[in-house]
Write an enzyme that holds these catalytic residues in place. Structure first.
Site, PDB file in Angstrom:
ATOM      1  CB  CYS A 138       7.795  -4.902 -14.227  1.00  0.00           C
ATOM      2  SG  CYS A 138       9.349  -4.077 -14.610  1.00  0.00           S
ATOM      3  CB  CYS A 141       9.344  -2.522 -11.696  1.00  0.00           C
ATOM      4  SG  CYS A 141       9.169  -2.381 -13.465  1.00  0.00           S
ATOM      5  CG  ASP A 142       7.266  -4.420  -8.896  1.00  0.00           C
ATOM      6  OD1 ASP A 142       7.559  -3.271  -8.523  1.00  0.00           O
ATOM      7  OD2 ASP A 142       6.296  -4.671  -9.622  1.00  0.00           O
TER       8      ASP A 142
END
Ligand code: NDP
Length: 314
Positions: A138, A141-142
């Site tokens: 992701c 997200c990261d």
């Protein structure tokens, strides 16, 4: 011996942000929800590290810790949380029949499906070992953890293109690893990637190994036409080769798209079966965020509550 079949007003299947949020709302509405966690209690967030984009945590939170908070909040209002895997359903008549671990049968007035989706992985040992230590599925997200650094992303669909562009805004360089000599993504997404000077596309390339002991330091790649190998230095390795919604057990009853995502009536969480609602990633291949999943979980509980009220008024 005839065993009494347990009844539930609301049965929630899955324990990610969508399922637990549905549980919080249903429990507070006095519906005494029963929630089955599934095989990965807490869902996909339990395999991530820091979560920095969930509102309400100004300093960020670890994924597993956040899901523990969700669980406690659902439990506080009386959700009956059970560890078990729903293995079968029969939505052909009401009440709906749900089987858990091939053994227990429950009758439910309403069912909320929040079984989520699972990222597809390449299947390398190093990918599993370094998951959360530089390997991620992701970018949204990261990606932020790799600002100013070099990263790689595998895949050539719309998701990979979108995430490569996203990473290019944050990182100093993005290698895009594409296994064929063309991309599956829509032309406009491809063009965006091809025209971005920070993205280098490696065609006909596959990953042999992700390198690093404690964290990702590089990747060994192979050109599948020439057999030529090369190593790249990177600190983040993103896999964007698609997701698989966890909806297989519902396919005989619930309408889905060709990838298995549940179809809901726009603006609601209603499925084609009365009294069955779907929320979270099981019905969303576009946003796939914890906060959007939680939002639709809330909607599912409110939809279920209204459905029950309508039934009682008839
Ligand atoms: P897709 O299934 O469309 O693409 C998966 C990609 O991963 C393909 O390029 C495929 O390669 C590659 N791949 C699969 N397995 C491997 C492997 N083992 N090694 C290397 N590469 C691999 O998934 P997406 O998540 O990209 O998209 C899913 C759906 O969501 C699509 O319908 C897409 O259009 C949609 N979407 C739309 C967006 C938008 O419009 N903004 C944004 C994101 C997604 P190959 O082509 O060789 O099979």
């Amino acid at each position: 011996m005839n065993q009494a079949i347990e009844k539930a007003k609301v049965l929630i299947i899955g324990s990610g942000p969508a399922g637990y949020t549905a549980a919080i709302y249903a429990a507070r509405a006095g519906m005494k929800p029963i929630l089955y966690t599934g095989g990965q209690p807490g869902g996909q967030l339990t395999i991530t590290t820091d979560v920095e984009n969930y509102p309400g945590y100004p300093n960020g939170v670890m994924g597993p810790e956040m899901m523990e908070d969700f669980r406690k909040q659902a439990e506080r209002f009386g959700t009956d949380i059970r560890y078990g895997l729903v293995t079968g359903v029969d939505f052909s008549k009401r009440p709906h029949v749900v089987t858990v671990d091939d053994q227990i049968t429950l009758h439910a007035d309403t069912v909320i499906i929040s079984t989520g989706a699972s990222a597809k992985w390449l299947g390398l040992e190093s990918e599993t070992r370094l998951n959360g230590k530089g390997v991620s599925a992701c970018a949204v997200c990261d990606g932020f953890f790799f600002r100013g650094q070099e990263v790689a992303i595998v895949g050539a669909g719309d998701t990979a293109c979108e995430e490569a562009s996203y990473l290019a805004n944050i990182c100093s360089k993005v290698y895009m690893i594409v296994r064929r000599d063309e991309m599956r993504a829509s032309q406009i997404m491809q063009n965006r990637v091809k025209n971005n000077p920070k993205i280098e596309i490696l065609w006909n390339t596959e990953t042999e190994e992700i390198l690093g002991e404690q964290e990702v330091t590089g990747a060994r790649l192979i050109n599948n036409i020439t057999g030529e190998k090369r190593e790249i230095s990177i600190s983040g390795f993103f896999v964007a080769i698609g997701h698989q919604p966890n909806t297989e057990i519902f396919k005989n009853f619930i309408h889905m798209d060709s990838s298995g995502y549940i179809k809901t009536i726009p603006g609601t969480t209603k499925t084609n079966v009365e009294g069955v609602f779907a929320c979270g990633d099981a019905q969303d291949n576009v946003y796939r965020q914890a906060v959007t999943a939680a939002g639709t979980g809330c909607m599912a509980a409110l939809d279920a509550e209204r459905f029950m009220a309508e039934q009682e008024n008839h």
